[in-house]
Write an enzyme that holds these catalytic residues in place. Sequence first.
Site, PDB file in Angstrom:
ATOM      1  N   HIS A 112       0.841  -1.198   0.000  1.00  0.00           N
ATOM      2  CA  HIS A 112       0.000   0.000   0.000  1.00  0.00           C
ATOM      3  C   HIS A 112       0.875   1.248   0.000  1.00  0.00           C
ATOM      4  CE1 HIS A 112       0.974  -0.492   4.212  1.00  0.00           C
ATOM      5  NE2 HIS A 112       0.280   0.567   4.599  1.00  0.00           N
TER       6      HIS A 112
ATOM      7  N   ASP B 220       6.155   4.220   4.789  1.00  0.00           N
ATOM      8  CA  ASP B 220       7.092   3.238   5.356  1.00  0.00           C
ATOM      9  C   ASP B 220       7.231   1.981   4.497  1.00  0.00           C
ATOM     10  OD1 ASP B 220       4.422   2.831   6.222  1.00  0.00           O
ATOM     11  OD2 ASP B 220       5.053   1.561   7.894  1.00  0.00           O
ATOM     12  N   HIS B 221       6.323   1.780   3.541  1.00  0.00           N
ATOM     13  CA  HIS B 221       6.371   0.584   2.691  1.00  0.00           C
ATOM     14  C   HIS B 221       6.878   0.898   1.281  1.00  0.00           C
ATOM     15  CE1 HIS B 221       4.021  -1.919   5.533  1.00  0.00           C
ATOM     16  NE2 HIS B 221       3.760  -0.708   5.988  1.00  0.00           N
TER      17      HIS B 221
ATOM     18  N   HIS C 233       6.440  -6.119  11.250  1.00  0.00           N
ATOM     19  CA  HIS C 233       5.966  -4.730  11.353  1.00  0.00           C
ATOM     20  C   HIS C 233       5.813  -4.353  12.828  1.00  0.00           C
ATOM     21  CE1 HIS C 233       3.432  -1.132  10.571  1.00  0.00           C
ATOM     22  NE2 HIS C 233       3.915  -1.162   9.336  1.00  0.00           N
TER      23      HIS C 233
ATOM     24  N   HIS D  71       1.488   3.779   1.953  1.00  0.00           N
ATOM     25  CA  HIS D  71       2.017   4.481   3.119  1.00  0.00           C
ATOM     26  C   HIS D  71       3.538   4.483   3.009  1.00  0.00           C
ATOM     27  CE1 HIS D  71      -1.722   4.114   5.942  1.00  0.00           C
ATOM     28  NE2 HIS D  71      -1.715   5.250   5.265  1.00  0.00           N
TER      29      HIS D  71
ATOM     30  N   ASP E 261       0.094  -4.348   7.821  1.00  0.00           N
ATOM     31  CA  ASP E 261      -0.811  -3.223   8.026  1.00  0.00           C
ATOM     32  C   ASP E 261      -2.265  -3.630   7.819  1.00  0.00           C
ATOM     33  OD1 ASP E 261       1.767  -2.197   8.006  1.00  0.00           O
ATOM     34  OD2 ASP E 261       1.077  -0.224   7.387  1.00  0.00           O
TER      35      ASP E 261
ATOM     36  N   HIS F  16      -7.174  -1.928   6.319  1.00  0.00           N
ATOM     37  CA  HIS F  16      -6.299  -0.874   6.828  1.00  0.00           C
ATOM     38  C   HIS F  16      -6.990   0.454   6.528  1.00  0.00           C
ATOM     39  CE1 HIS F  16      -2.503   0.510   8.297  1.00  0.00           C
ATOM     40  NE2 HIS F  16      -2.026   0.958   7.158  1.00  0.00           N
TER      41      HIS F  16
HETATM   42 ZN   LIG Z   1       3.291   0.292   7.860  1.00  0.00          ZN
HETATM   43 ZN   LIG Z   2      -0.005   1.535   6.555  1.00  0.00          ZN
END
Ligand SMILES: [Zn+2]
Ligand SMILES: [Zn+2]
Length: 304
Positions: free
Chosen positions: A62, A66-67, A267, A64, A209, A139
């Site tokens: 996804h 951090d990914h 995670h 976001h 997530d 999520h």
């Molecule tokens: Zn994350």
């Molecule tokens: Zn996320």
Amino acid sequence: MSVSVTFLGTGGSVPSKYRALPSVLIRRGPELLLFDCGEGTQRQFLQARAGTNRKMRIFISHLHGDHLFGLPGMLHSLAFMGRTQELQIYGPRGIADFVSSVNRVVRFYSQYPLKVKEVRAGCIVNDKEYRVVAAQAKHGIPCLAYAFEEKPRPGKFNPAKAKKLEIPEGPLWKKLQTSPYVRVGSRRIPSHLVVGAPRQGVKITYSVDTRPCSAVVKLARGSDLLIHDSSFDRSAAQKAVDYGHSTSTEAAQVAVRCKARKLALFHISAMYEDANPLLIQARKTFRNTLLSQDMMTIYVSRNR
Ligand SMILES: [Zn+2]
Ligand SMILES: [Zn+2]
């Protein structure tokens, strides 16, 4: 063909002293499948000696940061290190825009063909020997969980049985492994008399997530390894609800429901310097649980 999983980064949201941001590398023989690409993944990828010019696919769960924020660096580094093979990226709607936006502003020195495909739930890769299936996780924004699944291989061929049934050696032996029966003169011989049951391949599910959800349970059914969001421990259960994540106990409950063989907690929030309580809590529900660590490699076998 051996299948291994290397956890390149196992933290969540922000990096910590102990954990880099999420990224998981599956190596299947010479081929690479990378799931998510948190910031700094390119360096972990080098440390893992993964090889820069192999057949490779990248799957983004996804959008976001951090990914995802490691992706431009990864693409850039691969070009610098002489990649020439095509690279395929899969992800939810918006991934193509992200890659092209970065490329418009900061041109990748790309000598290799780069293909980006926006995907939804369903079978997204149907290779000769494996498939990758996606499901919609739960999520705050659209987030895909992915299952990598090898296709069953033909069962073991028993030459002694073939000889006993007087099936002449040659093309008919080969046909026994691919067809339900063969004909020898007027006889119709079913293949299962000579060939064992199909051998199941390895199945690995990557689900980050997410709140625990039935779509992931269905996707992950029978996984040899389930890699699941385990951001928090039980005492922070409300945080997991508020931010669309799971506790380690909830991850373990998903592992039970989908009948996984092994669970990797993944995670992990940066608030845990010592994440062992997450492991202890999860094991009360699902014994075969491990706490993923950066650069940890495990081999996943197909002996079921
Ligand atoms: Zn994350
Ligand atoms: Zn996320």
